[in-house]
Design a protein around this motif. Structure first.
Motif, PDB file in Angstrom:
ATOM      1  N   GLU A  25       0.902  -1.546  -0.263  1.00 33.61           N
ATOM      2  CA  GLU A  25       0.088  -0.028  -0.187  1.00 33.61           C
ATOM      3  C   GLU A  25       1.028   1.403   0.245  1.00 33.61           C
ATOM      4  OE1 GLU A  25      -1.250  -1.236   3.533  1.00 33.61           O
ATOM      5  OE2 GLU A  25      -0.318  -0.388   4.792  1.00 33.61           O
ATOM      6  N   ARG A  30       5.794   4.219   5.367  1.00 32.42           N
ATOM      7  CA  ARG A  30       6.865   3.594   4.536  1.00 32.42           C
ATOM      8  C   ARG A  30       7.051   2.969   3.379  1.00 32.42           C
ATOM      9  NH1 ARG A  30       7.795  -1.647   7.708  1.00 32.42           N
ATOM     10  NH2 ARG A  30       9.038  -2.291   6.452  1.00 32.42           N
ATOM     11  N   TRP A  31       5.818   2.504   3.016  1.00 30.44           N
ATOM     12  CA  TRP A  31       6.252   1.815   2.271  1.00 30.44           C
ATOM     13  C   TRP A  31       6.373   2.121   0.450  1.00 30.44           C
ATOM     14  CZ3 TRP A  31       6.143  -3.279   4.011  1.00 30.44           C
ATOM     15  CH2 TRP A  31       5.166  -3.744   4.460  1.00 30.44           C
ATOM     16  N   ASP A 103       8.652  -7.895   5.605  1.00 28.47           N
ATOM     17  CA  ASP A 103       7.680  -7.301   6.690  1.00 28.47           C
ATOM     18  C   ASP A 103       7.285  -8.205   6.803  1.00 28.47           C
ATOM     19  OD1 ASP A 103       8.374  -4.649   8.447  1.00 28.47           O
ATOM     20  OD2 ASP A 103       6.240  -4.793   7.505  1.00 28.47           O
ATOM     21  N   ARG A 104       5.706  -8.420   6.216  1.00 25.11           N
ATOM     22  CA  ARG A 104       4.606  -9.073   6.618  1.00 25.11           C
ATOM     23  C   ARG A 104       5.436 -10.836   6.822  1.00 25.11           C
ATOM     24  NH1 ARG A 104      -0.158  -5.428   4.666  1.00 25.11           N
ATOM     25  NH2 ARG A 104       0.949  -3.620   6.073  1.00 25.11           N
ATOM     26  N   ASP A 157      -3.157  -8.925   8.864  1.00 21.54           N
ATOM     27  CA  ASP A 157      -1.186  -8.851   8.876  1.00 21.54           C
ATOM     28  C   ASP A 157      -0.952  -9.319  10.310  1.00 21.54           C
ATOM     29  OD1 ASP A 157       1.330  -7.450   9.023  1.00 21.54           O
ATOM     30  OD2 ASP A 157       0.421  -5.529   8.748  1.00 21.54           O
ATOM     31  N   ASP A 262       6.694   3.462  13.267  1.00 27.39           N
ATOM     32  CA  ASP A 262       7.289   3.822  11.869  1.00 27.39           C
ATOM     33  C   ASP A 262       8.171   5.271  11.759  1.00 27.39           C
ATOM     34  OD1 ASP A 262       6.685   1.906  10.691  1.00 27.39           O
ATOM     35  OD2 ASP A 262       4.519   2.775   9.878  1.00 27.39           O
ATOM     36  N   LYS A 282      12.024   1.947  12.614  1.00 26.14           N
ATOM     37  CA  LYS A 282      12.249   0.609  11.778  1.00 26.14           C
ATOM     38  C   LYS A 282      13.086   0.928  10.324  1.00 26.14           C
ATOM     39  CE  LYS A 282       8.247  -1.214  11.247  1.00 26.14           C
ATOM     40  NZ  LYS A 282       7.397  -2.161  11.405  1.00 26.14           N
TER      41      LYS A 282
HETATM   42  C1  BGC Z   1       4.619  -2.782   8.589  1.00 24.35           C
HETATM   43  C2  BGC Z   1       4.283  -1.527   9.436  1.00 24.35           C
HETATM   44  C3  BGC Z   1       3.200  -0.296   9.226  1.00 24.35           C
HETATM   45  C4  BGC Z   1       1.837  -1.075   8.688  1.00 24.35           C
HETATM   46  C5  BGC Z   1       1.087  -0.610   8.018  1.00 24.35           C
HETATM   47  C6  BGC Z   1       2.949  -3.565   8.928  1.00 24.35           C
HETATM   48  O1  BGC Z   1       2.564  -4.837   8.673  1.00 24.35           O
HETATM   49  O2  BGC Z   1       5.429  -3.847   9.742  1.00 24.35           O
HETATM   50  O3  BGC Z   1       5.345  -1.035   9.737  1.00 24.35           O
HETATM   51  O4  BGC Z   1       3.337   0.823   9.995  1.00 24.35           O
HETATM   52  O5  BGC Z   1       1.858  -2.707   8.546  1.00 24.35           O
HETATM   53  O6  BGC Z   1       1.186  -0.780   6.719  1.00 24.35           O
END
Ligand code: BGC
Length: 354
Positions: A25, A30-31, A103-104, A157, A262, A282
Motif C-alpha cells: 500500500e 513507509r512502504w 516485513d509481513r 496482517d 514507523d 524501523k
Molecule cells: C508494518 C508497519 C506498518 C503497518 C501498516 C505493518 O505490517 O510492519 O510498519 O505501519 O504494516 O502499513
C-alpha cells in the motif's frame, strides 16, 4: 526525497525482469520508502527490477505479482496485503520463482522459505514500556488506576498480532492487578475473540478515527484517558485528531500518552511538539538493502549472510511450515532522542521535520 506513488515503476526496460517488488500500500508512508529503497538496491546490484503497490487490495496485488511472473521475474519480494496472496505464491513456486516474504509473514503457505523483517514483538514491547514509564505504572496503585484504551493494526496482517502481544506482555499484569483499567474492548492478547474489536481493517486511519470518536462518546465518556495504545503512526495521528475534538483533550498538555511506530515525518513533528509520545523506528533502508542481499544470494545459489540481522529458524510458522527468518532491531524514539535517531542518521533532513 521523491517517492514513487502508485502504479508500476520499471527500471532498465520492461523486456526482461529479474526481480519483482510487490508492496502492499501507499497510504502508510513507509512502504513508498521501502519500494524506493528496494528498487535502488536491486538496480545497484545490476538487476532489472520493478516495484508495484497493491493499494491494500489483495486481488490487485495478485495481478501485479502475476505480471511479474509473466515478465520472467526470477525472484519476487512480497509485502503482502493478506493471506489471499498464497495462490500467486504457489503459482510462483510452480514456475520456479523464488519468493521472499518482506516485513509481513505470508501465512497459510508452504511455497516459500525466507522471511525478512524487524523484531515485531519488540516493537510492541517498546510501546508497552513507553506507556508503563509515562504513566508511572510501576509505582501506581489500583486505588488510583490509570485508564488506557487499546487499538491494534489490521486483523489480516500477522504483524498486528506481534505488535499487540509485545505491548500486552508489558501491560497485561497491570490490567490484571487493577492498576490499569482498560476502557472499551479489553483483549489481553491477540488470540482473544475481542481482538477483532480493537483491530483496524487494512490499517485505515479513518477507521481508527471513527472508532476513537465512538469510544469518546461511549465507553470513555466518564473517564479521562491516560494513554492510548496505537500500533502505528498513521493510526496514532488519526486517534489524536479524534481526541482533540473532545474538550477533555483539546490542548497538547491534556492529551493522553499515544504510542506509534514507523517514525513518519508527521509523527516526528508531533513528538517534537508533545502531541504524540513515542514512535518505533524501523529503518527501511536497512531492511530493503538486506532483502536485496538475500535475493542476490538466493539467485546465485549461495548461502545467505545478512549482516546485522538475527537468524531465527524456529519462530515463524506460516501454519504450513516454518520459514527461515532474518530479524532486524527496531529503535525506540521519543522527544529525547528523535534528532539523533531520525536526523543525525540521515533518514530525514532538518528541513523534512520543519
Ligand atoms: C508494518 C508497519 C506498518 C503497518 C501498516 C505493518 O505490517 O510492519 O510498519 O505501519 O504494516 O502499513
Amino acid at each position: 526525497m521523491v517517492l514513487a506513488l502508485g502504479g508500476i515503476f520499471a527500471q532498465g526496460g520492461a523486456e526482461k525482469l529479474d526481480i519483482g517488488l510487490a508492496m502492499p500500500e501507499t497510504h502508510v508512508e513507509r512502504w513508498q520508502r521501502d519500494g524506493a529503497a528496494l528498487l535502488d538496491a536491486a538496480t545497484k546490484l545490476g538487476y532489472t527490477a520493478e516495484v508495484a503497490y497493491g493499494d491494500a487490495d489483495q486481488s490487485k496485488q495478485n495481478q501485479q505479482i502475476q505480471d511479474f511472473i509473466t515478465k520472467g521475474a526470477k525472484l519476487i519480494v512480497i509485502g503482502s496485503v493478506n493471506e489471499g496472496v498464497t495462490s500467486v505464491v504457489s503459482d510462483a513456486a510452480a514456475d520456479g520463482v523464488i519468493v521472499i516474504a518482506y516485513d509481513r509473514l505470508i501465512t497459510g503457505s508452504k511455497d516459500y522459505d525466507y522471511y525478512i523483517t524487524f523484531d515485531n514483538f519488540k516493537v510492541g514491547q517498546f510501546q508497552g514500556l513507553a506507556i508503563e514509564k509515562a504513566l508511572g505504572l510501576k509505582t501506581a496503585s489500583s486505588a488510583d488506576p490509570k485508564y488506557i484504551t487499546l487499538f491494534a493494526g489490521s486483523p489480516t496482517d500477522n504483524n498486528a498480532n506481534f505488535f499487540f502481544d509485545g505491548a500486552m506482555s508489558v501491560l497485561r499484569p497491570y490490567a490484571e492487578s487493577g492498576v490499569v483499567k482498560l476502557v472499551g474492548p479489553a483483549p489481553l492478547d491477540s488470540k482473544s475473540p475481542d481482538f477483532t474489536r480493537i483491530a483496524t481493517e487494512n490499517w485505515r486511519a479513518d477507521v481508527a478515527k471513527t472508532r476513537m470518536e465512538n469510544l469518546l462518546g461511549n465507553d470513555a465518556i466518564n473517564v479521562t484517558l491516560d494513554a492510548v495504545l496505537a500500533p502505528n503512526d498513521t493510526l496514532a495521528r488519526a486517534i489524536i485528531e479524534a481526541l482533540m475534538t473532545d474538550e477533555k483533550y483539546n490542548s497538547i498538555d491534556k492529551l493522553p500518552v499515544v504510542t506509534g511506530q514507523d517514525g513518519e515525518i508527521a509523527s516526528i513533528q508531533y513528538i517534537r511538539d508533545g502531541k504524540q509520545y513515542m514512535t518505533v523506528f524501523k529503518d527501511t533502508r536497512e531492511l530493503a538493502a538486506a532483502a536485496i542481499n538475500l535475493a542476490d544470494a538466493l539467485l546465485k545459489g549461495e548461502s545467505p549472510n545478512i549482516p546485522g540481522a538475527r537468524l531465527d529458524e524456529k519462530s515463524y510458522d506460516t501454519g504450513k511450515k516454518i520459514v527461515k527468518s532474518y530479524l532486524f532491531e527496531p529503535v525506540n524514539v521519543t522527544k529525547d532522542n528523535y534528532k539523533e535517531i531520525m536526523i543525525d542518521s540521515g533518514y530525514y533532513t532538518e528541513e523534512d521535520i520543519k
